[in-house]
Write a protein that holds these residues in place. Structure first.
Motif, PDB file in Angstrom:
ATOM      1  N   LYS A 316      18.593   6.223   5.732  1.00 14.52           N
ATOM      2  CA  LYS A 316      17.360   6.950   5.428  1.00 14.52           C
ATOM      3  C   LYS A 316      16.885   6.568   4.029  1.00 14.52           C
ATOM      4  O   LYS A 316      17.682   6.472   3.104  1.00 14.52           O
ATOM      5  N   TRP A 341       4.671  -0.281  13.424  1.00 11.53           N
ATOM      6  CA  TRP A 341       4.177   0.696  14.385  1.00 11.53           C
ATOM      7  C   TRP A 341       5.146   1.886  14.314  1.00 11.53           C
ATOM      8  O   TRP A 341       6.347   1.723  14.506  1.00 11.53           O
ATOM      9  N   GLY A 342       4.642   3.070  14.013  1.00  8.33           N
ATOM     10  CA  GLY A 342       5.548   4.213  13.939  1.00  8.33           C
ATOM     11  C   GLY A 342       5.103   5.283  12.961  1.00  8.33           C
ATOM     12  O   GLY A 342       3.975   5.275  12.457  1.00  8.33           O
ATOM     13  N   LYS A 343       6.026   6.227  12.672  1.00  6.11           N
ATOM     14  CA  LYS A 343       5.700   7.426  11.889  1.00  6.11           C
ATOM     15  C   LYS A 343       5.470   7.154  10.407  1.00  6.11           C
ATOM     16  O   LYS A 343       4.879   7.982   9.716  1.00  6.11           O
ATOM     17  N   SER A 344       5.912   6.004   9.913  1.00  5.88           N
ATOM     18  CA  SER A 344       5.784   5.755   8.466  1.00  5.88           C
ATOM     19  C   SER A 344       4.428   5.171   8.073  1.00  5.88           C
ATOM     20  O   SER A 344       4.167   4.964   6.891  1.00  5.88           O
ATOM     21  N   LYS A 346      -0.069   4.971   8.847  1.00  2.00           N
ATOM     22  CA  LYS A 346      -1.224   5.769   9.294  1.00  2.00           C
ATOM     23  C   LYS A 346      -1.805   5.262  10.602  1.00  2.00           C
ATOM     24  O   LYS A 346      -2.376   6.026  11.374  1.00  2.00           O
ATOM     25  N   HIS A 347      -1.710   3.953  10.856  1.00  2.00           N
ATOM     26  CA  HIS A 347      -2.242   3.424  12.122  1.00  2.00           C
ATOM     27  C   HIS A 347      -1.328   2.322  12.645  1.00  2.00           C
ATOM     28  O   HIS A 347      -0.632   1.644  11.872  1.00  2.00           O
ATOM     29  N   LEU A 359      10.743   4.943   8.454  1.00  2.00           N
ATOM     30  CA  LEU A 359      11.182   6.181   9.080  1.00  2.00           C
ATOM     31  C   LEU A 359      11.840   5.882  10.429  1.00  2.00           C
ATOM     32  O   LEU A 359      11.699   4.786  10.975  1.00  2.00           O
ATOM     33  N   ASP A 360      12.542   6.883  10.963  1.00  5.42           N
ATOM     34  CA  ASP A 360      13.279   6.709  12.210  1.00  5.42           C
ATOM     35  C   ASP A 360      12.358   6.265  13.342  1.00  5.42           C
ATOM     36  O   ASP A 360      11.246   6.784  13.509  1.00  5.42           O
ATOM     37  N   SER A 361      12.815   5.288  14.103  1.00  5.23           N
ATOM     38  CA  SER A 361      12.145   4.744  15.294  1.00  5.23           C
ATOM     39  C   SER A 361      10.933   3.872  14.978  1.00  5.23           C
ATOM     40  O   SER A 361      10.176   3.521  15.885  1.00  5.23           O
ATOM     41  N   ASP A 362      10.737   3.506  13.711  1.00  7.14           N
ATOM     42  CA  ASP A 362       9.676   2.542  13.382  1.00  7.14           C
ATOM     43  C   ASP A 362       9.947   1.222  14.075  1.00  7.14           C
ATOM     44  O   ASP A 362      11.112   0.819  14.280  1.00  7.14           O
TER      45      ASP A 362
END
Length: 370
Positions: A316, A341-344, A346-347, A359-362
């Protein structure tokens, strides 16, 4: 007891006798700073005496390193053998482990280096027993598993004190304190947010290190101990949890009593295990994995399909640069940009640089020069 330890003991006795209030805070701060300096001096003296010792230089490997810390004969070697299949010597007497024994635990896709070290004893931080070598290994770990057994579970505070004296801070974030020495102007204190320390306390603590001119910036609140740690500058901040071994040797009432007592005193419940019987070892693996703060990252070759079957396991807070270094050192040298592509971001497919935190699962695609 050496004269240095005598002096530390006298100062600690003085602290106990001095009630803390506004009038005494400046004096208490200075005494604490003096104790910290003397303890560091004692630890450094112990570290230099006699060198490192064969078998204590362990190269870090895998995704992270966890170290088993405990008194002699708490079952560290048995636990290492059960978790990793490593052959660490086991015996029903103290100091079976004479060197650091590494093992590899593979769990949820992560490769975790697990170290079995000789048992700590009271005074280890000051070099007693094999303290100096053992402490050096612990300071370099990513997490600490404090192992006690049902017959000495109340003594975990001795282990915590040894780690504290060796400059190891357990389960606390590193205080955001910046100290910049200057040639003149005295001590200037700036704070972001509410700060309980006042300028006189700060001056008294810094004076013990002969620091009379400096700019101090503290973000968030901080205690005298936090400031002293920042002045000393050699503290390490490591997450840890407690595991209680040999729980199959006590009845249910004693089991619950130990679990409750440690949970109250340590601030979080221990993992109750039996290394010999295999009890709760899966829960222990979960605790190790969670404490290390792993996240999953999926890699997508430029112009190719993403590998969603085998994620890359990283810690992390890792950046794109950390991933590049893990994959191959040339990735940083030839790096152009990355897409995520992912939570870290904005698009989807956002373009980022080396300093971007993942972040996790990026899903990550790294573009390099050819």
């Amino acid at each position: 007891m050496s004269s240095l330890e005598d002096e530390i003991k006298q100062l600690e006795d003085e602290l106990i006798k001095t009630p803390y209030n506004k009038a005494t805070s400046k004096h208490i701060g200075r005494v604490k700073a003096k104790i910290a300096k003397l303890k560091d001096e004692a630890v450094n003296r112990a570290m230099k005496a006699g060198g490192g010792g064969e078998g204590y230089q362990v190269k870090k490997s895998g995704d992270a390193t966890a170290v088993l810390v405990g008194f002699p004969s708490t079952g560290k070697s048995t636990l290492l053998n059960k978790l990793t299949g490593t052959e660490s010597a086991v015996g029903a007497y103290a100091f079976t482990t004479l060197t650091v024994v590494p093992g590899a635990l593979e769990y949820k896709g992560a490769k975790i280096q697990l170290l079995d070290i000789p048992g700590l004893i009271a005074g280890a931080a000051m070099g007693k027993g094999r303290g100096k070598e053992v402490i050096a290994v612990v300071r370099n770990a990513d997490i600490i598993i404090i192992l006690v057994d049902v017959f000495n579970e109340a003594h975990f505070d001795v282990l915590l004190r040894e780690l504290y004296d060796a400059g190891i801070r357990i389960n606390v974030p590193k205080p955001d304190i910046t100290i910049k020495k200057s040639a003149h102007g005295g001590i200037r204190l700036n704070a972001v947010g509410t700060l309980d320390l006042d300028i006189e306390e700060v001056r008294s603590i810094l004076a013990e290190s002969k620091m009379m001119n400096a700019d101090i910036l503290i973000r968030g609140n901080a205690t005298q101990d936090d400031l002293i740690d920042a002045v000393q500058g050699n503290r390490v901040y490591i997450p840890a949890f407690i595991a209680v071994n040999k729980v199959d040797l006590v009845d249910k009432e004693r089991y619950l009593e130990i679990e409750h007592d440690i949970g109250e005193r340590f601030g979080s419940p221990p993992i109750m295990i039996s290394a010999y019987g295999g009890y709760h070892l899966e829960e222990l693996k979960d605790a190790i994995y969670d404490c290390l703060g792993f996240i999953r990252l999926y890699l997508k070759p430029h112009g190719g399909e993403a590998d969603m079957e085998e994620p890359l396991i990283i810690r992390k807070g890792s950046t794109v640069e950390d991933v590049c270094n893990k994959l191959h050192r040339e990735f940083v040298q030839k790096f152009r940009y990355a897409r995520i592509w992912g939570k870290s971001v904005k698009h989807p497919g956002q373009r980022v640089g080396l300093t971007h935190r993942l972040l996790d699962s990026d899903l990550l695609s790294i573009i390099v020069e050819h």
